[in-house]
Design a protein around this motif. Structure first.
Motif, PDB file in Angstrom:
ATOM      1  N   HIS A 141      -7.457 -11.418  -3.021  1.00 58.68           N
ATOM      2  CA  HIS A 141      -7.787 -10.311  -3.930  1.00 58.68           C
ATOM      3  C   HIS A 141      -6.873 -10.301  -5.149  1.00 58.68           C
ATOM      4  N   THR A 191      -5.556 -10.320   1.204  1.00 63.68           N
ATOM      5  CA  THR A 191      -4.882  -9.643   0.090  1.00 63.68           C
ATOM      6  C   THR A 191      -4.468 -10.643  -0.974  1.00 63.68           C
ATOM      7  N   VAL A 230       2.585  -5.566   2.231  1.00 64.33           N
ATOM      8  CA  VAL A 230       1.549  -6.455   2.758  1.00 64.33           C
ATOM      9  C   VAL A 230       1.856  -7.903   2.409  1.00 64.33           C
ATOM     10  N   GLY A 280      -1.969 -10.948   5.603  1.00 68.01           N
ATOM     11  CA  GLY A 280      -1.969 -10.873   4.142  1.00 68.01           C
ATOM     12  C   GLY A 280      -2.846 -11.892   3.452  1.00 68.01           C
ATOM     13  N   TYR A 285       0.858  -1.181   0.000  1.00 71.57           N
ATOM     14  CA  TYR A 285       0.000   0.000   0.000  1.00 71.57           C
ATOM     15  C   TYR A 285       0.894   1.230   0.000  1.00 71.57           C
ATOM     16  N   GLU A 345      -7.031  -6.754  -7.208  1.00 76.32           N
ATOM     17  CA  GLU A 345      -5.909  -5.849  -6.932  1.00 76.32           C
ATOM     18  C   GLU A 345      -4.789  -6.197  -7.906  1.00 76.32           C
TER      19      GLU A 345
END
Length: 245
Positions: free
Chosen positions: A56, A53, A27, A50, A18, A62
């Motif tokens: 994603h 994430t 992350v 994480g 980020y 992402e």
């Protein structure tokens, strides 16, 4: 010569950060992960490690700061945003902790929606497939109910039906039993495994429950954004720590 099918999911040297006023906050760092067709893998780890994430990034929601992701043989980084959306509709099914059903659609319409969006089936054909899928998750009598008219367990059953109706290569599940009581969660988890087995989809599931994780084929553990070890099922069905990933 036998041609091996592509991995359902392949991540190589995956990183994500980020960016804010104080600079980049990592992350995920240097994550390598493979899921074969039909393989069921749990991601375990503390909150903030994480796990979500990684899901994603696997879904193309992402963009990684480093590394590459392939879903069923297609590299996500090579696709436009529209192409990633189309791939997500055809190759992925996602089950969320909070269900994320569309409140203005009935259970049947929620399950039929992925077929319509992906252009796999439309109209009566989509409704017929969705009806069959609802029956397979035990909700054939509640096709015309709206989400607010269903219990939490029933809503998650609809969500599982929606995620699997188009028989995707990969299912991503983020704490799918997290909002359910223990008995309902057990029922939903068994249903998820049954449905995944029936379609041949691979499953990557985030969970805080070691009891659920141990019932999958292996567990990958994340600490501070790094994938540290892979626990694989042994011959007697127990899990033993693997090598550092």
């Amino acid at each position: 010569m036998t041609i091996q099918p592509p991995s359902a999911l392949e991540c190589r040297s995956l990183g994500f950060s980020y960016r804010g006023g104080a600079g980049a906050t990592p992350v995920l760092q240097d994550v390598d992960l493979d899921l074969q067709a039909g393989e069921r893998v749990a991601i375990a780890g503390e909150s903030g490690s994480g796990k979500s994430t990684l899901l994603h990034l696997a879904a193309g929601l992402e963009t990684p700061s480093a590394g590459r992701v392939w879903v069923n043989g297609t590299e996500l980084g090579s696709l436009s945003e529209r192409e990633r959306t189309l791939l997500r509709r055809r190759e992925l099914g996602i089950v969320f902790q909070a269900f994320h059903l569309i409140p203005t659609l009935t259970a049947l319409e929620n399950v039929a929606l992925p077929l319509e969006l992906a252009g796999i089936a439309r109209g009566a054909a989509a409704r017929e497939r969705a009806t069959t899928q609802l029956a397979s998750v035990g909700l054939s009598g509640k096709a015309d109910r709206y989400p607010e008219q269903l219990s939490g367990g029933e809503q998650q059953r609809v969500a599982i039906g929606r995620a699997l109706v188009h028989q995707p290569a990969l299912i991503l599940a983020d704490e799918p039993t997290g909002n359910l009581d223990s008995a309902t969660g057990e029922s939903v988890f068994r249903l998820l495994l049954e449905q995944v087995a029936a379609t041949g989809s691979a499953l990557l599931m985030v969970t805080h429950s070691s009891a659920l994780a141990e019932r999958l084929d292996r567990t990958v553990r994340m600490i501070d954004g790094r994938l540290l070890a892979q626990d694989r099922a042994t011959a007697d069905g127990r899990f033993a720590a693997g090598s550092t990933a």
